[in-house]
Design a protein around this motif. Structure first.
Motif, PDB file in Angstrom:
ATOM      1  N   PHE A 157       0.841  -1.200   0.000  1.00  0.00           N
ATOM      2  CA  PHE A 157       0.000   0.000   0.000  1.00  0.00           C
ATOM      3  C   PHE A 157       0.880   1.254   0.000  1.00  0.00           C
ATOM      4  O   PHE A 157       0.644   2.195  -0.769  1.00  0.00           O
ATOM      5  N   CYS A 158       1.908   1.270   0.845  1.00  0.00           N
ATOM      6  CA  CYS A 158       2.839   2.404   0.890  1.00  0.00           C
ATOM      7  C   CYS A 158       3.578   2.549  -0.438  1.00  0.00           C
ATOM      8  O   CYS A 158       3.812   3.673  -0.908  1.00  0.00           O
ATOM      9  N   LEU A 159       3.957   1.425  -1.038  1.00  0.00           N
ATOM     10  CA  LEU A 159       4.659   1.473  -2.325  1.00  0.00           C
ATOM     11  C   LEU A 159       3.770   2.096  -3.394  1.00  0.00           C
ATOM     12  O   LEU A 159       4.249   2.879  -4.223  1.00  0.00           O
ATOM     13  N   PHE A 160       2.489   1.778  -3.392  1.00  0.00           N
ATOM     14  CA  PHE A 160       1.559   2.427  -4.319  1.00  0.00           C
ATOM     15  C   PHE A 160       1.630   3.946  -4.143  1.00  0.00           C
ATOM     16  O   PHE A 160       1.639   4.698  -5.120  1.00  0.00           O
ATOM     17  N   GLY A 161       1.657   4.387  -2.879  1.00  0.00           N
ATOM     18  CA  GLY A 161       1.730   5.818  -2.619  1.00  0.00           C
ATOM     19  C   GLY A 161       2.989   6.444  -3.183  1.00  0.00           C
ATOM     20  O   GLY A 161       2.947   7.511  -3.806  1.00  0.00           O
ATOM     21  N   MET A 162       4.129   5.798  -2.991  1.00  0.00           N
ATOM     22  CA  MET A 162       5.375   6.341  -3.512  1.00  0.00           C
ATOM     23  C   MET A 162       5.373   6.352  -5.034  1.00  0.00           C
ATOM     24  O   MET A 162       5.899   7.271  -5.671  1.00  0.00           O
ATOM     25  N   GLN A 163       4.744   5.363  -5.644  1.00  0.00           N
ATOM     26  CA  GLN A 163       4.697   5.321  -7.108  1.00  0.00           C
ATOM     27  C   GLN A 163       3.816   6.430  -7.669  1.00  0.00           C
ATOM     28  O   GLN A 163       4.114   6.991  -8.726  1.00  0.00           O
ATOM     29  N   VAL A 164       2.749   6.768  -6.961  1.00  0.00           N
ATOM     30  CA  VAL A 164       1.918   7.901  -7.371  1.00  0.00           C
ATOM     31  C   VAL A 164       2.747   9.187  -7.360  1.00  0.00           C
ATOM     32  O   VAL A 164       2.722   9.989  -8.313  1.00  0.00           O
ATOM     33  N   ILE A 165       3.498   9.389  -6.284  1.00  0.00           N
ATOM     34  CA  ILE A 165       4.292  10.616  -6.142  1.00  0.00           C
ATOM     35  C   ILE A 165       5.424  10.649  -7.162  1.00  0.00           C
ATOM     36  O   ILE A 165       5.663  11.679  -7.820  1.00  0.00           O
ATOM     37  N   GLU A 166       6.128   9.541  -7.311  1.00  0.00           N
ATOM     38  CA  GLU A 166       7.238   9.503  -8.253  1.00  0.00           C
ATOM     39  C   GLU A 166       6.757   9.721  -9.685  1.00  0.00           C
ATOM     40  O   GLU A 166       7.398  10.437 -10.461  1.00  0.00           O
ATOM     41  N   HIS A 167       5.635   9.109 -10.044  1.00  0.00           N
ATOM     42  CA  HIS A 167       5.118   9.280 -11.406  1.00  0.00           C
ATOM     43  C   HIS A 167       4.699  10.719 -11.651  1.00  0.00           C
ATOM     44  O   HIS A 167       4.951  11.273 -12.725  1.00  0.00           O
ATOM     45  N   HIS A 168       4.092  11.337 -10.656  1.00  0.00           N
ATOM     46  CA  HIS A 168       3.683  12.736 -10.784  1.00  0.00           C
ATOM     47  C   HIS A 168       4.888  13.628 -11.067  1.00  0.00           C
ATOM     48  O   HIS A 168       4.860  14.452 -11.993  1.00  0.00           O
ATOM     49  N   HIS A 169       5.953  13.447 -10.321  1.00  0.00           N
ATOM     50  CA  HIS A 169       7.116  14.304 -10.512  1.00  0.00           C
ATOM     51  C   HIS A 169       7.904  13.940 -11.775  1.00  0.00           C
ATOM     52  O   HIS A 169       8.525  14.804 -12.390  1.00  0.00           O
ATOM     53  N   HIS A 170       7.848  12.681 -12.171  1.00  0.00           N
ATOM     54  CA  HIS A 170       8.465  12.290 -13.441  1.00  0.00           C
ATOM     55  C   HIS A 170       7.775  12.990 -14.605  1.00  0.00           C
ATOM     56  O   HIS A 170       8.437  13.481 -15.530  1.00  0.00           O
ATOM     57  N   MET A 171       6.445  13.060 -14.574  1.00  0.00           N
ATOM     58  CA  MET A 171       5.710  13.753 -15.644  1.00  0.00           C
ATOM     59  C   MET A 171       6.038  15.241 -15.661  1.00  0.00           C
ATOM     60  O   MET A 171       6.123  15.857 -16.728  1.00  0.00           O
ATOM     61  N   GLU A 172       6.205  15.827 -14.475  1.00  0.00           N
ATOM     62  CA  GLU A 172       6.565  17.241 -14.426  1.00  0.00           C
ATOM     63  C   GLU A 172       7.916  17.484 -15.088  1.00  0.00           C
ATOM     64  O   GLU A 172       8.094  18.468 -15.807  1.00  0.00           O
ATOM     65  N   GLU A 173       8.872  16.597 -14.817  1.00  0.00           N
ATOM     66  CA  GLU A 173      10.237  16.790 -15.298  1.00  0.00           C
ATOM     67  C   GLU A 173      10.403  16.445 -16.770  1.00  0.00           C
ATOM     68  O   GLU A 173      11.295  16.981 -17.432  1.00  0.00           O
ATOM     69  N   THR A 174       9.568  15.550 -17.276  1.00  0.00           N
ATOM     70  CA  THR A 174       9.753  15.075 -18.651  1.00  0.00           C
ATOM     71  C   THR A 174       8.686  15.553 -19.630  1.00  0.00           C
ATOM     72  O   THR A 174       8.918  15.513 -20.846  1.00  0.00           O
ATOM     73  N   VAL A 175       7.531  15.987 -19.105  1.00  0.00           N
ATOM     74  CA  VAL A 175       6.434  16.390 -19.994  1.00  0.00           C
ATOM     75  C   VAL A 175       5.971  17.816 -19.705  1.00  0.00           C
ATOM     76  O   VAL A 175       6.114  18.708 -20.550  1.00  0.00           O
TER      77      VAL A 175
END
Length: 257
Positions: free
Chosen positions: A71-89
């Motif tokens: 469950f915690c890993l899902f949370g970190m993946q949400v945050i990491e994906h959000h910031h990855h999109m900011e940096e790359t898109v």
């Protein structure tokens, strides 16, 4: 659901109304206003994910540690994906008209974010699957112990720089700032389409259940079609990882804006 640490909770309480005031109500039809609305909705969701995880850490029985780690890993993946999109898109596509120091601010908390992601995968003895929300067991790899103090230490390290950055982004993305930059509406359309494509292609449906479960009443983010929000999320996508949804927030205290 109460918080287990006053300092962590207080830091979340400071940012919560700042995020909520920009995403209450339906999505704006004006694309320049939409940028801050959608970012505020994502930020409020991220805040509630972290607050919810932190509040439960001291209550998880040994037999639920593996489920809660996922469950915690899902949370970190949400945050990491959000910031990855900011940096790359998102922010690269807004250049050269609209510039920010997003990479510098991400650097203030990214090490802690990646450390927690890696630690949770070690607890589970898994590696990343094709999409966020999908993990693959690593045959023969021993699982490291689930440590509440370690998770708290990492979250305590990242919470202030993370929330400070999320506040700054909403200041950057004020509609008047985007208009003043000269960024054309057509570019915003391209950005929104690309972000939507990334979410569809890189997120398992369980992450959608996870995200919707951390959405506060009054927030219409994410702006999902009725059939997805009312039928697929609660009655179809819910089943695969149903053992995790006991950890979703049971209720939300109203926010004073």
């Amino acid at each position: 659901m109460g918080y287990s640490n006053v300092d962590f909770a207080s830091r979340c309480d400071k940012s919560r109304p700042k995020f909520a005031k920009y995403c209450v109500g339906p999505a704006p039809t004006d694309l320049f206003e939409m940028q801050r609305w959608s970012m505020a909705g994502a930020h409020l969701m991220i805040l509630e994910v972290l607050a919810n995880i932190y509040s439960q850490l001291d209550t998880i029985p040994p037999e639920e540690e593996q489920n809660f780690a996922l469950f915690c890993l899902f949370g970190m993946q949400v945050i990491e994906h959000h910031h990855h999109m900011e940096e790359t898109v998102i922010f690269p596509m807004m250049q050269p008209e609209f510039t920010t120091n997003v990479l510098e601010e991400h650097a203030a908390f990214s090490n802690a974010m990646h450390e927690l992601d890696a630690y949770l995968k070690a607890v589970l003895a898994v590696k990343q699957g094709a999409k966020n929300g999908q993990v693959i067991p690593i045959a023969g790899q021993a699982k490291v112990p689930f440590s509440v103090p370690k998770i708290k230490q990492i979250l305590d390290t990242m919470i202030d720089p993370l929330l400070t950055h999320l506040e700054h982004e909403l200041e950057w993305l004020a509609p008047e700032n985007i208009r003043a930059s000269g960024l054309p509406r057509e570019r915003l359309e391209e950005i929104d389409a690309k972000v939507e494509g990334h979410i569809k292609n890189e997120m398992d449906p369980s992450i959608l259940v996870f995200g919707v479960g951390h959405t506060r009443p009054g927030s219409h983010f994410p702006p999902l079609p009725w059939v997805l929000l009312k039928i697929l999320v609660p009655w179809v996508f819910w089943w695969k990882d149903r053992k995790l949804w006991k950890f979703l927030p049971k209720s939300f205290v109203p926010i004073e804006l």
